[in-house]
Scaffold this active site. Structure first.
Site, mmCIF file in Angstrom:
data_model
loop_
_atom_site.group_PDB
_atom_site.id
_atom_site.type_symbol
_atom_site.label_atom_id
_atom_site.label_comp_id
_atom_site.label_asym_id
_atom_site.label_seq_id
_atom_site.Cartn_x
_atom_site.Cartn_y
_atom_site.Cartn_z
ATOM 1 N N ALA A 92 5.218 18.856 -11.863
ATOM 2 C CA ALA A 92 5.807 20.192 -11.739
ATOM 3 C C ALA A 92 6.907 20.110 -10.685
ATOM 4 C CB ALA A 92 4.726 21.170 -11.300
ATOM 5 N N GLY A 148 1.906 17.072 -13.242
ATOM 6 C CA GLY A 148 2.196 17.857 -14.436
ATOM 7 C C GLY A 148 2.809 17.023 -15.554
ATOM 8 N N GLU A 168 -0.147 15.516 -17.171
ATOM 9 C CA GLU A 168 -0.862 16.632 -17.821
ATOM 10 C C GLU A 168 -0.169 17.018 -19.130
ATOM 11 O OE1 GLU A 168 -0.762 18.952 -14.105
ATOM 12 O OE2 GLU A 168 -2.922 19.210 -14.337
ATOM 13 N N GLU A 214 -1.524 14.939 -7.120
ATOM 14 C CA GLU A 214 -1.437 16.264 -6.496
ATOM 15 C C GLU A 214 -2.134 16.311 -5.141
ATOM 16 O OE1 GLU A 214 -1.898 15.688 -9.681
ATOM 17 O OE2 GLU A 214 -0.940 17.229 -10.918
#
Ligand code: 3H9
Length: 698
Positions: free
Chosen positions: A63, A102, A105, A125
């Site tokens: 992200a 992300g 993911e 993370e």
């Protein structure tokens, strides 16, 4: 099509390419584009399947962390990952570089994953004080198993493509061109009638995962993750993958993620992520500055520091010449380097052959002629101005023109050292921290005349030897030690005030420091602090200042190395020594220091706020470029926990008004000498601002 992704049909396969340099972070724009691309895919009768691939150097690196402090814009990543998964057309993620956070993911939302052999995948993370929040804690255990998933998420370390293949995280390795290989793979899956594999619908393999598993796992990670908030949240989220339905567990993950994101820990760790990248940006040394070629290094002095410094370069494949005054010193130094490498061999981190190869890269010499050809010379002799000047005069005589002459001084005036040479532009400070082969920090000290290319080279060298280089200016103790002195000073004064060292150390440890101040002094040697204090030429005249360092050093109680310092040692175990408190009481009486009771809060304030006040002065004087640089120094060189963000971030989060008020309170009690609030702090506190804000809007 908007411009962060492109969409193209090749052989009936839609190729969706994300192009968001530098690392293809999943920004709002990318998420919107991907959303639109998936809608297009669903409606596109010419596309039977899709490949998700990235342009540039890497697959999606996560992200976009820069967006975490702003309100979230739709589509939020978890929804996008679910949309990838829900596609009725088969989607293959094609991974190169690193698929992180992300990014992985998103790949796990796709139905199949392929990767080039050099790719790496992971959920890092935790390093940002977060848990994977786009269904990663639910998907990775389904692909890789609970233990492997936890190990990856708790360590934050990515795994290789081969490891990912073995663990079931990717299904195929593609040798050669990834794009065409992924298209061929998607075609083969289609032709073979492969099912659309939706990871969320897989069972979590729960063999061997009993009631005890998670509490045992949490116990096992406790020492390494002490104080951090996110690791336990990760464990809870994975536990939900076992005990709750997928839909409920995703809600649990979201809640745990949001708690992490809002925590001071994550704010601190995100701050450090950017601060550690910003340190290499020097306003008047542009990135285009040429760097000097460093192919050989010489280290002057084969003591503990010199040995550790040498190992850094050898480990990076750069040969080193080590100079000592005599053969005996040289033999001792080479012996310690060999011993250090042997420890690595014993631990299985190195083979005997590698040890010999490393030792073969070191040339021991006793004559300055032996270092004449080195591209970079690092002086690591005794911390004494006269000795250092003598060394630099000799280096100036012998070293080739263009060589960088660096000093490892931890406190002394670099300009005075540079002035004995005919080439002060080539002189720089490279302050390593003990043990020099392990500690990440390198303070790079810029003298008045240090040339821009010498600074650029020192920063590049730091990167090459895997250190975090931080550029600082000349003053006594530079940034780290200068700010560490007040912390030590207060610990010392508290001893005179009757507060046992073990209590102060415990409070500092509980706050998160790797060791308390007294334990650090005993480890480094009280004599080191004694000498440093004496080298500080314009130290204010205060008989109370670090009194116990003087008394104990003069008694020969130097710390761990003499079996006693502030503590007594049984082996390496520190034992509180009542005799030391008796001495402290006598000294306090002689000096008129009051015996007082203090709260734990006061201990933290006096240790940390005194340091922060000095930090504000360091910023005012321009000795550190940014508050973030100071923070990077303290988390990489002084055992400050990353979740506090460093002293200046900690001050910003505490509120500068509160810091200012506390400092003023101690000034009322102790007087102006050490506790006068720095004008910068006073001003920012009054304006309700932070150091960060000041730094960005000067
Ligand atoms: C996440 O994904 C949360 C989700 O689970 C849940 C969401 C709901 N965002 O390191 P470099 C910038 S959390 C924004 O020098 P390298 C970086 O600041 C994320 N920016 O290159 C730098 O900018 P500048 C999980 C990012 O080759 C530039 O890119 N992911 C991001 O040495 C180059 O970076 C991670 O934690 C980002 N995600 O290393 C991975 N990443 O040039 C974090 C980088 O202005 N990233 N930037 O200084 C990394 O570990 C490394 O950057 C990487 C490349 C290995 C990718």
């Amino acid at each position: 099509m908007p411009d962060k992704t492109s969409y193209e049909i090749v052989d009936g396969i839609a190729v969706i390419t994300i192009d968001n340099p530098p690392v293809n972070a999943m920004s709002t724009a990318v998420r919107k584009d991907c959303w639109a691309a998936l809608d297009k895919l669903a409606a596109d009768s010419s596309a039977q399947a899709a490949v998700l691939i990235c342009a540039g150097r890497t697959f999606i690196a996560g992200a976009d962390i820069t967006e975490f402090d702003k309100p979230i814009e739709d589509p939020w990543l978890p929804a996008l990952v679910e949309k990838f998964e829900a596609s009725d057309k088969l989607i293959v993620a094609a991974i190169h570089g690193t698929a992180l956070g992300g990014g992985l993911e998103t790949a796990m939302g796709c139905h199949y994953r392929c990767a080039v052999p050099a790719a790496r995948v992971g959920l890092p993370e935790v390093n940002l004080g977060l848990i994977p929040g786009a269904t990663g804690t639910q998907r990775l255990p389904r692909l890789a198993g609970v233990r492997k998933a936890l190990d990856m998420m708790i360590s934050g370390r990515p795994v290789s493509a081969a490891d990912a293949l073995e663990a079931g995280i990717v299904e195929k390795i593609i040798d050669g061109d990834l794009r065409s290989g992924a298209i061929t793979y998607a075609r083969a899956l289609l032709d073979g009638g492969a099912p659309i594999k939706r990871v969320s619908q897989l069972e979590v393999a729960a063999d061997g995962i009993d009631d005890e598993f998670f509490s045992e796992y949490a116990k096992g990670m406790a020492r390494k993750t002490r104080g951090f908030f996110a690791p336990a949240q990760i464990v809870k989220s994975v536990e939900a993958a076992i005990n709750e339905s997928y839909e409920d567990a995703v809600k649990t993950e979201r809640r745990l993620f949001d708690e992490c994101k809002a925590s001071t820990h994550s704010r601190s760790q995100r701050h450090l992520f950017f601060a550690e990248r910003e340190v290499s940006k020097i306003p008047d040394v542009p990135r285009t500055t040429p760097v000097r070629d460093i192919k050989s290094v010489a280290v002057i002095g084969a003591g503990t520091m010199g040995g550790g410094i040498t190992m850094n370069f050898v480990n990076a494949g750069i040969p080193v010449t080590v100079l000592e005054v005599d053969e005996a010193g040289l033999a001792r130094g080479m012996g310690s380097i060999r011993k250090n490498y042997s420890v690595a061999v014993d631990k299985g981190r190195m083979t005997e052959a590698q040890l010999e190869q490393a030792m073969g890269m070191i040339t021991p010499v006793t004559d300055y002629a032996g270092v004449a050809g080195a591209d970079l010379v690092i002086e690591a002799v005794f911390e004494n101005m006269d000795i250092k000047k003598d060394v630099f005069a000799k280096l100036d005589e012998t070293c080739k023109q263009g060589a960088i002459l660096a000093s490892n001084t931890s406190s002394l005036d670099l300009d005075e050292i540079a002035a004995v040479t005919s080439r002060p532009q080539d002189v720089i400070g490279m302050h390593f921290f003990a043990p020099a082969n392990i500690m990440k920090l390198l303070e790079i000290v810029r003298g008045r005349e240090t040339a821009a290319d010498v600074i650029a080279t020192a920063l590049a060298v730091a990167k090459k030897i895997r250190k975090t280089g931080v550029l600082v200016g000349v003053c006594f103790g530079f940034v780290g030690n200068r700010m560490f002195f007040p912390y030590i000073r207060e610990a010392q004064l508290m001893m005179l005030e009757g507060i046992p060292p073990e209590r102060v150390d415990q409070v500092a440890f509980d706050w998160g420091m790797a060791m308390g101040p007294h334990a650090v002094m005993d480890l480094s040697g009280l004599d080191v602090f004694y000498k440093l204090n004496n080298e500080w030429r314009d130290r204010p005249d205060d008989p109370v200042y670090c009194r116990m360092i003087n008394v104990l050093s003069e008694m020969g109680r130097l710390g761990q190395k003499t079996g006693a310092g502030t503590y007594r040692y049984e082996g390496r175990k520190a034992v509180p020594d009542p005799e030391v408190m008796d001495i402290a009481r006598r000294e306090a009486q002689a000096l008129g220091v009051q015996q007082i009771e203090v709260s734990d809060e006061e201990i933290v304030e006096r240790l940390l706020f005194s340091m922060i006040n000095e930090g504000a002065r360091v910023l005012e004087e321009g000795i550190a470029i940014r508050p973030g640089d100071i923070d990077v120094i303290f988390v990489n060189g002084y055992g400050m926990p990353r979740y506090r963000g460093g002293p200046m971030k900690y001050a910003d989060m505490t509120g500068l008004d509160k810091v200012y008020a506390a400092i003023s309170k101690y000034r009322d009690r102790y007087g102006d000498l050490w506790w006068t609030p720095t004008p910068l702090l006073e001003r920012l506190a009054g304006e309700g601002r932070t150091f960060q804000d000041w730094s960005e809007n000067r």
